[in-house]
Design a protein around this motif. Sequence first.
Motif, mmCIF file in Angstrom:
data_model
loop_
_atom_site.group_PDB
_atom_site.id
_atom_site.type_symbol
_atom_site.label_atom_id
_atom_site.label_comp_id
_atom_site.label_asym_id
_atom_site.label_seq_id
_atom_site.Cartn_x
_atom_site.Cartn_y
_atom_site.Cartn_z
ATOM 1 N N ILE A 271 0.850 -1.036 0.052
ATOM 2 C CA ILE A 271 -0.173 -0.104 0.186
ATOM 3 C C ILE A 271 0.939 1.251 -0.148
ATOM 4 O O ILE A 271 0.608 2.130 -0.914
ATOM 5 N N THR A 274 2.603 1.690 -3.354
ATOM 6 C CA THR A 274 1.519 2.124 -4.514
ATOM 7 C C THR A 274 1.075 3.326 -4.192
ATOM 8 O O THR A 274 0.735 4.358 -5.144
ATOM 9 N N ALA A 275 1.126 4.038 -2.967
ATOM 10 C CA ALA A 275 0.585 5.285 -2.498
ATOM 11 C C ALA A 275 1.441 6.269 -3.076
ATOM 12 O O ALA A 275 1.280 7.487 -3.579
ATOM 13 N N THR A 278 0.389 7.376 -6.533
ATOM 14 C CA THR A 278 -0.920 7.454 -6.585
ATOM 15 C C THR A 278 -1.388 8.808 -5.897
ATOM 16 O O THR A 278 -0.809 9.390 -5.116
ATOM 17 N N TYR A 287 -8.713 6.529 0.745
ATOM 18 C CA TYR A 287 -7.359 6.848 -0.162
ATOM 19 C C TYR A 287 -6.533 5.255 0.127
ATOM 20 O O TYR A 287 -6.160 4.765 -1.008
ATOM 21 N N THR A 292 -6.110 3.101 -3.273
ATOM 22 C CA THR A 292 -4.903 2.419 -3.282
ATOM 23 C C THR A 292 -5.018 0.804 -3.447
ATOM 24 O O THR A 292 -4.301 0.150 -4.133
ATOM 25 N N LYS A 295 -5.906 -0.216 -6.535
ATOM 26 C CA LYS A 295 -5.046 -0.378 -7.456
ATOM 27 C C LYS A 295 -4.242 -1.822 -7.475
ATOM 28 O O LYS A 295 -3.576 -2.606 -8.376
#
Length: 377
Positions: A271, A274-275, A278, A287, A292, A295
Amino acid sequence: MTSKVKLRGSELRDIVSPGRYYPKLLLLLCATLLFIMFTWLPRAAEDKQPSGPLPYVWAANQSREAAVWVRPREKTELISPQMCDPSITSSFPYLLIVVCSAIPNFDARMAIRSSWGKQEELVPGIQIIFLVGNVENTWNSTDLPELEKEAEMYNDILQEDFIDSYANLTIKSLMMLKWFNKTCDLGSKKRVEYLMKTDDDMYINLAKLNAVVRQNRKPTLLMGSLICNAVPIKDPHNKYYVPQYMFSEKKYPNYLSGTGYVMHRETAKRIYETALETPIFHMEDIYLTGITSRKLGLRPQDNIGFSYVKRNMNNTCLISQIVTAHQVKPEQMLQVYGALQSDKVKKCAVLKPKLLRPHGPNRCMWSKKFYSTKIRR
């Protein structure tokens, strides 16, 4: 003697009908009345609508790049807790609970330390720390010296370098993930397996939390109180207002309430990574556990023991069988903790699921386009 003057009908009509001789005046009066009606009435209707200051949202031209705010390659801790020390293997608990607090919330932190977070009665393998940010005018803050004393006394404060505010809650949670991944996942014997994020107005039943985590040992774990089919609020006076430029979809992805959720260290790592790629959305739970995780193709999981709705804190049997309770005041935490120590709790009957949490997620749809059984790498 007074004299009476008799008026003819035509003369009387002339007196009561001035418009006959002053048509422009009459038109002016009518126009004035119409103007008042069309300008005043809408304002009167507006006055009946709820009004107040507009909530702070990120400006359209403000950078929402997570790396700009989190600074992943920099050391951003201002105060570090005595946790995840590489030289002390025992400082890596099985489950770490990070309680998001604010610098002035000393009473809330003390209530937790004296109740469900009491050190001498913690469930083995579980530890608790408090996460706070910073204030804008550090030179003018009387709370900072007190925070430093508190951190020195209890060794459970993590302070990160960002302005602590409602609009920055996402940055706060990202800072938590950054610190956790850098500090608490160092190898097979020096790592924390599970991470829980919660707030300082939450009562956590550690025994139930521990049982839930150990029953769900998997690297994709992301669990809490699931929310489905939520829609963005477009009322600019609402606390949860979302402008179109921040989120353009009609519905939010399924997500977990930010009041409390738990994840595996592998999930925390994915996470966070990926954040960083993003654009930030200012509601941290949507979020991180919604946008996230989608995704990643990761489904957040509902557990009936978690709830974002205020519970009946006088029902000791209920509190003894749930994981989280929301909107709990400091004095209530101490009262509930005392009641849970009573022998009467052992006599409580097992409650049915609908009594543990009357609300549940609406029917949740999971698009095969986004979600799968494995985390995308």
